[in-house]
Design an enzyme around this catalytic site. Structure first.
Site, short mmCIF file in Angstrom:
data_model
loop_
_atom_site.label_atom_id
_atom_site.label_comp_id
_atom_site.label_asym_id
_atom_site.label_seq_id
_atom_site.Cartn_x
_atom_site.Cartn_y
_atom_site.Cartn_z
N LYS A 183 -30.41 24.92 -45.41
CA LYS A 183 -30.46 26.28 -45.95
C LYS A 183 -31.90 26.64 -46.37
O LYS A 183 -32.60 25.80 -46.92
CB LYS A 183 -29.55 26.30 -47.18
CG LYS A 183 -29.14 27.65 -47.65
CD LYS A 183 -28.21 27.55 -48.85
CE LYS A 183 -28.93 27.10 -50.11
NZ LYS A 183 -28.17 27.23 -51.34
N LYS A 207 -35.53 28.59 -52.21
CA LYS A 207 -36.76 28.86 -52.95
C LYS A 207 -37.34 27.58 -53.53
O LYS A 207 -38.49 27.55 -53.92
CB LYS A 207 -36.59 29.96 -54.01
CG LYS A 207 -35.34 29.91 -54.87
CD LYS A 207 -35.32 31.05 -55.87
CE LYS A 207 -33.98 31.73 -56.06
NZ LYS A 207 -32.87 30.91 -56.52
N LYS A 211 -26.58 18.61 -54.59
CA LYS A 211 -27.75 18.56 -55.49
C LYS A 211 -27.90 17.20 -56.13
O LYS A 211 -29.01 16.69 -56.30
CB LYS A 211 -27.65 19.63 -56.58
CG LYS A 211 -28.01 21.01 -56.08
CD LYS A 211 -28.38 21.91 -57.26
CE LYS A 211 -28.83 23.27 -56.77
NZ LYS A 211 -29.01 24.23 -57.85
P1 TYM Z 1 -29.26 31.43 -56.09
O1 TYM Z 1 -30.32 31.72 -57.08
O2 TYM Z 1 -29.27 30.11 -55.41
O3 TYM Z 1 -29.25 32.53 -54.96
C1 TYM Z 1 -29.10 33.92 -55.26
C2 TYM Z 1 -28.26 34.57 -54.17
O4 TYM Z 1 -28.88 34.37 -52.88
C3 TYM Z 1 -27.94 33.80 -51.99
N1 TYM Z 1 -28.66 32.86 -51.12
C4 TYM Z 1 -28.64 32.90 -49.78
N2 TYM Z 1 -28.01 33.73 -48.91
C5 TYM Z 1 -28.21 33.51 -47.58
N3 TYM Z 1 -29.01 32.52 -47.10
C6 TYM Z 1 -29.65 31.67 -47.94
N4 TYM Z 1 -30.45 30.71 -47.45
C7 TYM Z 1 -29.49 31.85 -49.34
N5 TYM Z 1 -29.97 31.21 -50.44
C8 TYM Z 1 -29.45 31.83 -51.50
C9 TYM Z 1 -26.95 33.07 -52.86
O5 TYM Z 1 -25.71 32.91 -52.20
C10 TYM Z 1 -26.85 33.98 -54.06
O6 TYM Z 1 -25.93 35.01 -53.82
N6 TYM Z 1 -25.12 30.28 -58.66
C11 TYM Z 1 -25.93 31.39 -58.16
C12 TYM Z 1 -26.37 32.35 -59.24
C13 TYM Z 1 -25.29 32.88 -60.10
C14 TYM Z 1 -24.32 33.84 -59.76
C15 TYM Z 1 -23.53 34.03 -60.92
C16 TYM Z 1 -24.04 34.55 -58.60
C17 TYM Z 1 -25.07 32.52 -61.41
N7 TYM Z 1 -24.01 33.22 -61.91
C18 TYM Z 1 -22.45 34.92 -60.95
C19 TYM Z 1 -22.96 35.43 -58.62
C20 TYM Z 1 -22.18 35.62 -59.77
C21 TYM Z 1 -27.17 30.82 -57.50
O7 TYM Z 1 -27.58 29.72 -57.73
O8 TYM Z 1 -27.82 31.70 -56.73
#
Ligand code: TYM
Length: 331
Positions: free
Chosen positions: A194, A197, A111
């Site tokens: 990847k 969003k 990032k």
């Molecule tokens: P975030 O918002 O990027 O994504 C949410 C969840 O979606 C999964 N994900 C994907 N899985 C497969 N292919 C993709 N292209 C893809 N893009 C996103 C992510 O792995 C995630 O599970 N840091 C986390 C949010 C978070 C969190 C937590 C998760 C904050 N605290 C505690 C688990 C436990 C995040 O940015 O997710």
């Protein structure tokens, strides 16, 4: 009963990657677990968010999660900033985690890129807040996509160091729960990136609010190569776009990639894309329609989140109170 925790950043409309990598598992884990699901708005502001857009996206994500089958009565759905336990424990974890550990986090490197000096301190300590999210509930199972594995390992390292430093067995070991297929859904425009969003190109992703026409168009335009589909999975080597589309089909139809190739091997992308569009529309369109119905009543969505925050706080506050007592804070 094991407790599940997971989160998603309200930085855009959830994509098919979010759905297949995480949300779908959140829904199935609701049977047999006590689940806490969180819209992580504190994480979202580690990069600039327009305040009004953040509010809108938080409601939108709540709507997509409910439309996907999250049950806010049996389980807990809320936004992170409404429960102060997260920030309180994150501060303690900032003081437990070592700089060397954070320096190894690949997501920060991706990032921040070369322009490290100009990113927020929050982006750097992001994984500590994520560890706090999970540990504030003493959750043990964390359904996430593949890109979060390193953060989960770090959360375990932080919890172990806390336990060791304060001579207690307070925080449990956690386990990432990653799906066998589609743990890493790739962009429709570039099979080596990847699906995200926040990608500037809307054509790169299926959003969970897309209706049939939009889905059909995005899949028709999805990048491919000129060869027909192979009949064995080895033949997907070096063909990232083909691998991604086959993986998507497999995840949506509950098949293995080999079973998909048994049916579609030798076909050109034209007919295969049509078959993929059909399974996608079947899965995504009902969620999109229910989401737009729910968005017509923002007051209801906000009530759901407020109720969730109260219940989340009831679980997390005593755990974080105890962590603070262990650290030596007077009350
Ligand atoms: P975030 O918002 O990027 O994504 C949410 C969840 O979606 C999964 N994900 C994907 N899985 C497969 N292919 C993709 N292209 C893809 N893009 C996103 C992510 O792995 C995630 O599970 N840091 C986390 C949010 C978070 C969190 C937590 C998760 C904050 N605290 C505690 C688990 C436990 C995040 O940015 O997710």
């Amino acid at each position: 009963m094991q407790r599940v925790f997971s989160g998603i950043q309200p930085t855009g409309i959830p994509t098919l990657g979010n759905y297949l990598g995480a949300i779908r598992n959140w829904v199935t884990l609701q049977d047999g677990h006590e689940c806490v699901f969180c819209l992580v708005d504190l994480h979202a502001i580690t990069v600039w968010q327009d305040p009004e857009a953040l509010r809108t996206q938080t409601r939108q994500q709540a709507a997509v999660l409910l439309a996907s089958g999250i049950d806010p009565v049996r389980h807990v759905l809320f936004n992170q900033s409404a429960v102060s336990a997260h920030a309180r424990l994150a501060w303690i974890f900032n003081c437990v985690a070592r700089l060397g550990w954070l320096n190894r986090m690949t997501q920060f490197k991706d990032k921040a890129g070369k322009d490290r000096e100009n990113h927020s301190a929050g982006l750097y300590v992001y994984p500590n807040l994520m560890a706090a999210d999970i540990m504030a509930y003493k959750a043990t199972r964390v359904p996430v996509g593949d890109d979060q594995r390193q953060h989960i390992e770090l959360a375990n390292d932080i919890a172990k160091k806390f336990n060791h430093d304060y001579g207690v067995e307070f925080f449990p070991e956690i386990e990432a729960f990653v799906p066998p297929e589609a743990a890493r859904v790739m962009s429709l425009r570039d099979g080596t990136k990847k699906m995200s969003k926040s990608d500037p190109s809307e054509q790169s992703r299926i959003e969970m609010t897309d209706e049939a026409d939009a889905i059909a168009l995005k899949i028709r335009r999805a990048k491919t190569d000129p060869e027909p589909l192979p009949s064995e999975t080895d033949g997907l080597e070096g063909r990232p776009e083909a691998r991604n589309l086959v993986g998507l089909y497999a995840a949506l139809a509950d098949l293995t990639p080999q079973q998909v190739l048994d049916r579609h091997g030798g076909e050109g992308f034209g007919p295969f894309k049509q078959a993929l569009t059909d399974v996608l529309v079947d899965r995504v369109e009902p969620i999109a329609k229910e989401t737009s119905r729910l968005l017509a009543d923002p007051g209801h969505l906000e009530n759901v989140l407020r109720g969730g925050a109260q219940r989340a706080s009831t679980i997390a506050s005593p755990i974080v109170d105890e962590a603070e007592r262990l650290v030596g804070f007077l009350r």
